[in-house]
Write a protein that holds these residues in place. Structure first.
Motif, mmCIF file in Angstrom:
data_model
loop_
_atom_site.group_PDB
_atom_site.id
_atom_site.type_symbol
_atom_site.label_atom_id
_atom_site.label_comp_id
_atom_site.label_asym_id
_atom_site.label_seq_id
_atom_site.Cartn_x
_atom_site.Cartn_y
_atom_site.Cartn_z
ATOM 1 N N SER A 61 1.059 3.488 36.599
ATOM 2 C CA SER A 61 0.898 4.918 36.338
ATOM 3 C C SER A 61 -0.207 5.114 35.302
ATOM 4 O O SER A 61 -0.059 4.769 34.138
ATOM 5 N N TRP A 62 -1.327 5.683 35.795
ATOM 6 C CA TRP A 62 -2.522 5.811 34.966
ATOM 7 C C TRP A 62 -3.265 7.059 35.428
ATOM 8 O O TRP A 62 -4.051 7.012 36.370
ATOM 9 N N LYS A 69 0.127 4.931 31.225
ATOM 10 C CA LYS A 69 1.304 5.541 30.584
ATOM 11 C C LYS A 69 2.091 4.516 29.776
ATOM 12 O O LYS A 69 2.599 4.815 28.715
ATOM 13 N N ASP A 70 2.209 3.299 30.298
ATOM 14 C CA ASP A 70 2.979 2.245 29.638
ATOM 15 C C ASP A 70 2.030 1.083 29.347
ATOM 16 O O ASP A 70 1.663 0.312 30.236
ATOM 17 N N ARG A 71 1.619 0.964 28.098
ATOM 18 C CA ARG A 71 0.618 -0.046 27.724
ATOM 19 C C ARG A 71 1.133 -1.472 27.904
ATOM 20 O O ARG A 71 0.369 -2.361 28.291
ATOM 21 N N ALA A 72 2.406 -1.708 27.624
ATOM 22 C CA ALA A 72 2.960 -3.054 27.798
ATOM 23 C C ALA A 72 2.967 -3.436 29.280
ATOM 24 O O ALA A 72 2.612 -4.567 29.646
ATOM 25 N N GLU A 73 3.351 -2.506 30.135
ATOM 26 C CA GLU A 73 3.328 -2.768 31.578
ATOM 27 C C GLU A 73 1.889 -3.012 32.047
ATOM 28 O O GLU A 73 1.638 -3.878 32.888
#
Length: 148
Positions: A61-62, A69-73
């Motif tokens: 999701s970008w 949206k989720d930097r770790a992912e």
């Protein structure tokens, strides 16, 4: 899964990383040409879930002109793409193939040993001169290297 097969370095959108890994960047708004090689693994950087592909893929999701949206992912997904690119045809794609795709390709370059401050220039020289479109995408690439 297409393992052991690599992209042709001369094909449109194919980026050679310093290690020799080949990754294809692409804009999804431009359909693949008939007979064009398909990836074995794709990472799709979109604000909404893409349609299913006939190959293994992962959606990150970008939103357009933004950051993941989720930097770790994102870090985990890009590391997996980089690892797979050693033996598989990996494709990184967003809508237009420049901003988000260029940012992700620059992060792969960092994983491959390009200094974070040089990764955007590396991708612009070898993939698309307009890759990585926003100041925050530039910062994201530089900071991506800080967490390796």
């Amino acid at each position: 899964m297409v393992t052991g097969e690599r992209w042709d370095e001369q094909d449109e959108g194919v980026l050679r990383l310093p290690s020799g890994r080949l990754v294809r960047g692409r804009g999804l708004r431009r359909p693949l040409d008939a007979g064009a090689p398909v990836p074995s693994y794709g990472v799709y950087l979109l604000g909404h879930r893409p349609p299913e592909f006939p190959w293994t893929s992962r959606w990150l999701s970008w939103p357009d002109f933004r950051l993941p949206k989720d930097r770790a992912e994102a870090r985990e997904t890009l590391r997996e793409a980089w690892e797979r690119a050693a033996e598989e045809r990996v494709e990184i794609a967003c809508g237009g193939g420049r901003g988000r795709t260029g940012t992700a390709l620059a992060c792969l370059a960092v994983l491959d040993g390009v200094p974070p401050g040089e990764a955007v220039a590396y991708v612009r020289e070898r993939y698309d001169r307009r890759a990585v479109e926003t100041p925050w995408q530039h910062r994201y690439v530089r900071r991506f290297g800080e967490r390796l």
